[in-house]
Scaffold this motif. Structure first.
Motif, PDB file in Angstrom:
ATOM      1  N   ALA A 249      13.211  -3.375  29.112  1.00  0.00           N
ATOM      2  CA  ALA A 249      12.410  -3.350  27.884  1.00  0.00           C
ATOM      3  C   ALA A 249      13.174  -3.904  26.694  1.00  0.00           C
ATOM      4  N   ARG A 250      14.500  -3.712  26.685  1.00  0.00           N
ATOM      5  CA  ARG A 250      15.324  -4.206  25.574  1.00  0.00           C
ATOM      6  C   ARG A 250      15.776  -5.647  25.781  1.00  0.00           C
ATOM      7  N   GLY A 251      15.440  -6.242  26.920  1.00  0.00           N
ATOM      8  CA  GLY A 251      15.825  -7.622  27.180  1.00  0.00           C
ATOM      9  C   GLY A 251      17.236  -7.788  27.697  1.00  0.00           C
ATOM     10  N   GLU A 252      17.891  -6.697  28.060  1.00  0.00           N
ATOM     11  CA  GLU A 252      19.264  -6.777  28.580  1.00  0.00           C
ATOM     12  C   GLU A 252      19.276  -7.106  30.067  1.00  0.00           C
ATOM     13  N   LEU A 253      18.224  -6.721  30.769  1.00  0.00           N
ATOM     14  CA  LEU A 253      18.060  -7.043  32.179  1.00  0.00           C
ATOM     15  C   LEU A 253      16.673  -7.634  32.373  1.00  0.00           C
ATOM     16  N   GLN A 254      16.511  -8.303  33.503  1.00  0.00           N
ATOM     17  CA  GLN A 254      15.210  -8.896  33.823  1.00  0.00           C
ATOM     18  C   GLN A 254      14.911  -8.637  35.289  1.00  0.00           C
ATOM     19  N   GLU A 255      13.678  -8.281  35.579  1.00  0.00           N
ATOM     20  CA  GLU A 255      13.322  -8.027  36.979  1.00  0.00           C
ATOM     21  C   GLU A 255      13.235  -9.341  37.742  1.00  0.00           C
ATOM     22  N   ILE A 256      13.792  -9.334  38.940  1.00  0.00           N
ATOM     23  CA  ILE A 256      13.639 -10.462  39.860  1.00  0.00           C
ATOM     24  C   ILE A 256      12.337 -10.223  40.622  1.00  0.00           C
ATOM     25  N   PRO A 257      11.350 -11.088  40.493  1.00  0.00           N
ATOM     26  CA  PRO A 257      10.045 -10.834  41.110  1.00  0.00           C
ATOM     27  C   PRO A 257      10.153 -10.554  42.611  1.00  0.00           C
ATOM     28  N   SER A 258       9.409  -9.560  43.064  1.00  0.00           N
ATOM     29  CA  SER A 258       9.391  -9.193  44.481  1.00  0.00           C
ATOM     30  C   SER A 258       8.185  -9.854  45.139  1.00  0.00           C
ATOM     31  N   PRO A 259       8.388 -10.745  46.095  1.00  0.00           N
ATOM     32  CA  PRO A 259       7.256 -11.434  46.723  1.00  0.00           C
ATOM     33  C   PRO A 259       6.236 -10.475  47.337  1.00  0.00           C
ATOM     34  N   VAL A 260       6.699  -9.389  47.914  1.00  0.00           N
ATOM     35  CA  VAL A 260       5.806  -8.408  48.539  1.00  0.00           C
ATOM     36  C   VAL A 260       5.639  -7.176  47.653  1.00  0.00           C
ATOM     37  N   GLY A 261       6.721  -6.678  47.132  1.00  0.00           N
ATOM     38  CA  GLY A 261       6.625  -5.507  46.270  1.00  0.00           C
ATOM     39  C   GLY A 261       7.927  -4.738  46.185  1.00  0.00           C
ATOM     40  N   ARG A 262       7.952  -3.799  45.271  1.00  0.00           N
ATOM     41  CA  ARG A 262       9.110  -2.918  45.132  1.00  0.00           C
ATOM     42  C   ARG A 262       9.176  -1.934  46.301  1.00  0.00           C
ATOM     43  N   THR A 263      10.370  -1.426  46.546  1.00  0.00           N
ATOM     44  CA  THR A 263      10.538  -0.334  47.497  1.00  0.00           C
ATOM     45  C   THR A 263      10.669   0.969  46.703  1.00  0.00           C
ATOM     46  N   THR A 264      10.827   2.082  47.394  1.00  0.00           N
ATOM     47  CA  THR A 264      10.991   3.372  46.738  1.00  0.00           C
ATOM     48  C   THR A 264      12.181   4.109  47.337  1.00  0.00           C
ATOM     49  N   ARG A 265      12.648   5.082  46.588  1.00  0.00           N
ATOM     50  CA  ARG A 265      13.754   5.917  47.052  1.00  0.00           C
ATOM     51  C   ARG A 265      13.417   7.374  46.764  1.00  0.00           C
ATOM     52  N   ASP A 266      13.584   8.231  47.769  1.00  0.00           N
ATOM     53  CA  ASP A 266      13.313   9.656  47.625  1.00  0.00           C
ATOM     54  C   ASP A 266      14.591  10.406  47.261  1.00  0.00           C
ATOM     55  N   TYR A 267      14.425  11.442  46.469  1.00  0.00           N
ATOM     56  CA  TYR A 267      15.530  12.340  46.140  1.00  0.00           C
ATOM     57  C   TYR A 267      15.137  13.747  46.582  1.00  0.00           C
TER      58      TYR A 267
END
Length: 308
Positions: A249-267
């Motif tokens: 949001a602050r422009g310090e990082l940028q998402e690399i587009p995911s061709p299929v989609g994001r994954t998830t992680r459980d805690y």
């Protein structure tokens, strides 16, 4: 209408005597009379007719006593239990988990425990250390990105987060400008949580990307270290959304587009069954689960990325 007045009323009703109720409650007779007068004023009806040898309940008193039933005794018992529980909760609670998750997510849910008088002692470690210290009794609760691999521990899912591929804007733009996404990623340094690459591998597999070499330039168990390097313009990686979305949001990082989609992680929240015999551990377990899950709903309702 206070419990004290209601308790006085019930005692007078049961004994049919102001003086007898005063002795039972360790109050003066005038105090008992004041409690009854205050209650009568509150409900607008007379409760007792004064007689030479005590008092006689009116119809209003019998109705009130019938409505109360055992509820007053139950309420006072619940208050006594709560007071005793507040004493039992006192003491130190040992929590161990992944350093970045404790600092960035769990820390925001600890205030209710501190306000309950529980002293918190936080430790960081990987999954192997978390499970070992829980089994050995050196820690009370553990938080890990993996469920326990032993029947000696129990667990509940407490949080699910999206995993995002990110890099500094200049690096992300070089990756996007490459002939293929595979070549763009392969030309930049890879940063990873560990040499086994669990976060990166899952993202690559879901998005059907095969790199010629996936040996990381750096592996670090605290993902905040990887984030700092990327903000400084070096390499790419996959991070939980809670670690990178504010920086996107602050422009310090940028998402690399995911061709299929994001994954998830459980805690997962982990504990040894015997640990729940301690009231503060049982209370902390329930409090953390409720606040973490409620936090997920609030995040989704506020328009942020839901955690599932």
């Amino acid at each position: 209408m206070s419990l004290v007045r209601l308790r006085t009323f019930i005692e007078v009703y049961r004994q049919r005597s102001i003086s007898g109720a005063a002795r039972s409650l360790n109050l003066t007779q005038p105090a008992v009379s004041q409690h009854i007068a205050g209650l009568e004023s509150a409900i607008g009806r007379t409760l007792f007719d004064r007689q030479a040898r005590g008092v006689e309940p009116t119809a209003a008193a019998r109705e009130l006593a019938s409505d109360l039933g055992d509820k007053l005794d139950m309420a006072e018992s619940a208050l006594a239990t709560a007071r005793a529980r507040s004493v039992e909760l006192a003491g130190a609670l040992q929590i161990i988990g992944h350093a970045d998750f404790l600092a960035e997510v769990v820390s925001k849910q600890l205030r209710p425990l501190l306000e309950d008088g529980i002293r918190l002692r936080m430790r960081s470690g990987n999954h192997e250390l978390i499970t070992r210290l829980l089994i050995e009794g050196e820690c009370d609760l553990g938080i890990s990105a993996s469920p326990p691999d032993t029947p000696r521990l129990r667990n509940e899912l407490m949080f699910t987060e999206q995993i995002v591929a990110v890099a500094a804007p200049a690096v992300a733009q070089r990756i996007a400008a490459a002939e293929t996404l595979e070549k763009g990623l392969g030309a930049e340094a890879l940063l990873a949580y560990s040499l086994e690459l669990p976060l990166v591998d899952a993202w690559l597999e879901k998005n059907e990307i095969e790199l010629e070499s996936s040996v990381p330039a750096m592996a670090g168990r605290d993902l905040r270290t990887l984030r700092t390097l990327m903000i400084d313009g070096f390499g790419w990686s996959t991070l939980p959304a809670y670690l990178c979305e504010p920086h996107i949001a602050r422009g310090e990082l940028q998402e690399i587009p995911s061709p299929v989609g994001r994954t998830t992680r459980d805690y997962h929240l982990l504990w040894a069954p015997a640990a729940l015999r301690q009231p503060r551990v049982a209370h902390a377990r329930q409090t953390l689960l409720w606040h973490m899950r409620n936090g997920e709903r609030n995040q989704a309702d506020s328009g942020g990325h839901p955690a599932s």
